[in-house]
Scaffold this motif. Structure first.
Motif, PDB file in Angstrom:
ATOM      1  N   PHE A  56       0.869  -1.178   0.000  1.00  0.00           N
ATOM      2  CA  PHE A  56       0.000   0.000   0.000  1.00  0.00           C
ATOM      3  C   PHE A  56       0.906   1.228   0.000  1.00  0.00           C
ATOM      4  O   PHE A  56       1.590   1.524   0.992  1.00  0.00           O
ATOM      5  CB  PHE A  56      -0.863   0.039   1.261  1.00  0.00           C
ATOM      6  N   GLY A  57       0.934   1.954  -1.137  1.00  0.00           N
ATOM      7  CA  GLY A  57       1.772   3.148  -1.234  1.00  0.00           C
ATOM      8  C   GLY A  57       0.920   4.361  -1.589  1.00  0.00           C
ATOM      9  O   GLY A  57      -0.302   4.280  -1.716  1.00  0.00           O
ATOM     10  N   GLY A  58       1.575   5.504  -1.758  1.00  0.00           N
ATOM     11  CA  GLY A  58       0.746   6.664  -2.084  1.00  0.00           C
ATOM     12  C   GLY A  58       1.586   7.883  -2.401  1.00  0.00           C
ATOM     13  O   GLY A  58       2.710   7.762  -2.852  1.00  0.00           O
ATOM     14  N   GLY A  59       0.958   9.010  -2.030  1.00  0.00           N
ATOM     15  CA  GLY A  59      -0.169   9.205  -1.125  1.00  0.00           C
ATOM     16  C   GLY A  59       0.156   8.723   0.300  1.00  0.00           C
ATOM     17  O   GLY A  59       1.288   8.455   0.647  1.00  0.00           O
ATOM     18  N   GLU A  91       2.551   1.983   3.849  1.00  0.00           N
ATOM     19  CA  GLU A  91       3.253   3.247   4.080  1.00  0.00           C
ATOM     20  C   GLU A  91       2.413   4.050   5.064  1.00  0.00           C
ATOM     21  O   GLU A  91       1.191   4.181   4.883  1.00  0.00           O
ATOM     22  CB  GLU A  91       3.395   4.032   2.771  1.00  0.00           C
ATOM     23  N   ALA A  92       3.060   4.568   6.109  1.00  0.00           N
ATOM     24  CA  ALA A  92       2.308   5.294   7.142  1.00  0.00           C
ATOM     25  C   ALA A  92       3.072   6.546   7.535  1.00  0.00           C
ATOM     26  O   ALA A  92       4.306   6.546   7.546  1.00  0.00           O
ATOM     27  CB  ALA A  92       2.133   4.398   8.357  1.00  0.00           C
ATOM     28  N   ASN A  93       2.334   7.603   7.856  1.00  0.00           N
ATOM     29  CA  ASN A  93       2.975   8.814   8.338  1.00  0.00           C
ATOM     30  C   ASN A  93       2.836   8.900   9.849  1.00  0.00           C
ATOM     31  O   ASN A  93       1.828   8.429  10.419  1.00  0.00           O
ATOM     32  CB  ASN A  93       2.348  10.045   7.663  1.00  0.00           C
ATOM     33  N   PRO A  94       3.811   9.497  10.527  1.00  0.00           N
ATOM     34  CA  PRO A  94       3.807   9.515  11.984  1.00  0.00           C
ATOM     35  C   PRO A  94       2.524  10.105  12.598  1.00  0.00           C
ATOM     36  O   PRO A  94       2.097   9.678  13.671  1.00  0.00           O
ATOM     37  CB  PRO A  94       5.026  10.376  12.333  1.00  0.00           C
ATOM     38  N   LEU A 115       7.593   3.822   7.508  1.00  0.00           N
ATOM     39  CA  LEU A 115       7.254   5.084   8.175  1.00  0.00           C
ATOM     40  C   LEU A 115       7.913   6.280   7.486  1.00  0.00           C
ATOM     41  O   LEU A 115       9.140   6.337   7.355  1.00  0.00           O
ATOM     42  CB  LEU A 115       7.707   5.008   9.646  1.00  0.00           C
ATOM     43  N   GLY A 116       7.086   7.250   7.102  1.00  0.00           N
ATOM     44  CA  GLY A 116       7.587   8.456   6.417  1.00  0.00           C
ATOM     45  C   GLY A 116       8.138   9.461   7.405  1.00  0.00           C
ATOM     46  O   GLY A 116       7.563  10.537   7.590  1.00  0.00           O
TER      47      GLY A 116
END
Ligand code: SF4
Length: 374
Positions: A56-59, A91-94, A115-116
């Motif tokens: 799962f990416g993105g975005g 992909e996850a943002n904090p 983690l971005g």
């Protein structure tokens, strides 16, 4: 064996350097429903249907309700023969990380979090237009480490304006002190039509020179080697057993199915890229009209792709798998890079030296062939 990539084209806000396809719209349902439909319609494209990785990416996929992630994974399991030990990355943002969400993602079948992070400094994060702060980045890492995922990774960016070697060293120390098993480190590049490109053009931002970025890349390689992380691709470092299987399959030319606006697919011979427009994508998927472009690669193009992606990896390029003898056709460029110590052939594979890693893309393009050469 194949991979499935799902492009979730939504972000909370726009980072100044980013040229990926995303929108900041709050209503996600139309695109997500169309993506589920696209996956059903294209499920036969994956040959025997065996899937080793889902990504799962993105975005920002972590913006979605965990239930929606779970339903995509279940749908993939219904449509394909997803391996029991498949790597499933989110992909996850904090700013989206909580203990509860991590637990829900894990129950849904996510095995790996990317983690971005980008930086552990508030001033840098604000400058990049990120939606999180340094405290959230550090807390997220601690929560992920405790959540029991098979593996996880963080992203960091170097080559920032006025970044000193001491600042970069400090960033790496913080990351290593938090026990990351994998790091993706990217040098900041100015992509066309981004806010950063505009700032640079107006003279408000001065990018560092190649020399500064190169010294930071050397320090990155040295620190990761010292810490026992293998440098398996130009931008990627991992402890044994923690390399990204999904990204590795891109570099090895393994087929993958890309679902969602702007997603790319590869079936071994041709590339396809979906339209990077959410509204047009939704309408076309529903109506069954075309929403992609496609290109069948010639033998020379397939050879050049192998050179470009393979040379970036520690494993190098398997010369027996090249359809066109690039080294024979470009022997003067090949000899030049051998004599300046940038490349060598080891057990039938073309590999970069440590010095050559600074110029991977340039060396690959020097060796490119055309169909007329053959
Ligand atoms: S969160 Fe990621 S995809 Fe979204 S704008 Fe920032 S860098 Fe781009």
């Amino acid at each position: 064996m194949s991979g499935v990539y799902l492009h979730i084209p939504f972000c909370r806000q726009a980072c100044t350097y980013c040229d990926f396809h995303f929108s900041t719209a709050k209503d996600h349902a139309g695109v997500l429903d169309a993506m589920e439909l696209e996956m059903i319609k294209r499920s036969r494209e994956l040959g025997d249907g065996r899937v080793a990785t889902i990504y799962f990416g993105g975005g920002t996929p972590s913006l979605l309700e965990p239930g929606r992630i779970a339903s995509f994974i279940q749908q993939a399991r219904d449509l394909f023969r997803v391996e029991r030990d498949a790597e499933v990355t989110l992909e996850a943002n904090p700013d989206d990380i909580t203990a509860d969400r991590l637990s829900e993602w894990k129950s849904a079948g996510i095995t790996r979090i990317s983690l971005g992070t980008q930086s552990f400094r508030d001033d840098r994060l604000r400058w990049m237009g990120r939606a999180h702060d340094a405290r959230q980045a550090l807390t997220s890492i601690d929560l992920i480490a405790k959540a029991g995922f098979t593996t996880w990774t963080i992203d960091l960016i170097y080559g920032l304006p006025e970044m000193t070697l001491a600042e970069w060293d400090e960033q790496l120390t913080i990351a290593l002190d938090h026990g990351m098993p994998h790091l993706s480190a990217y040098c900041l590049t100015v992509e066309e039509k981004t806010a950063l490109a505009h700032q640079v053009k107006k003279g408000g931002v001065h990018m560092p020179g190649d020399e500064d970025q190169s010294v930071q890349f050397d320090r990155l390689m040295a620190r990761m080697e010292e810490a026992g992380l293998e440098h398996y691709e130009i931008s990627n470092f991992g402890r044994p057993g923690h390399h990204s299987r999904h990204n590795k399959s891109y570099w090895e030319g393994i087929p993958y199915l890309g679902i969602g606006p702007s997603a790319h697919s590869f079936d071994g011979r041709s590339r396809r890229w979906n339209i990077a427009n959410n509204a047009v994508y939704i309408k076309a998927v529903k109506e069954g009209t075309s929403y992609w472009e496609e290109e069948t690669l010639s033998p020379a193009q397939r050879t050049n792709e192998r050179l470009m992606t393979g040379l970036r990896t520690a494993a190098g390029v398997d010369l027996t798998r090249l359809e066109v003898d690039a080294l024979g056709l470009n022997s003067s460029a090949f000899q030049r890079h051998v004599s300046n110590g940038h490349i060598s052939v080891v057990d039938g594979r073309l590999v970069l030296s440590k010095a050559g890693r600074h110029f991977a893309d340039r060396i690959a393009s020097d060796l490119f062939v055309t169909d007329d050469d053959r």
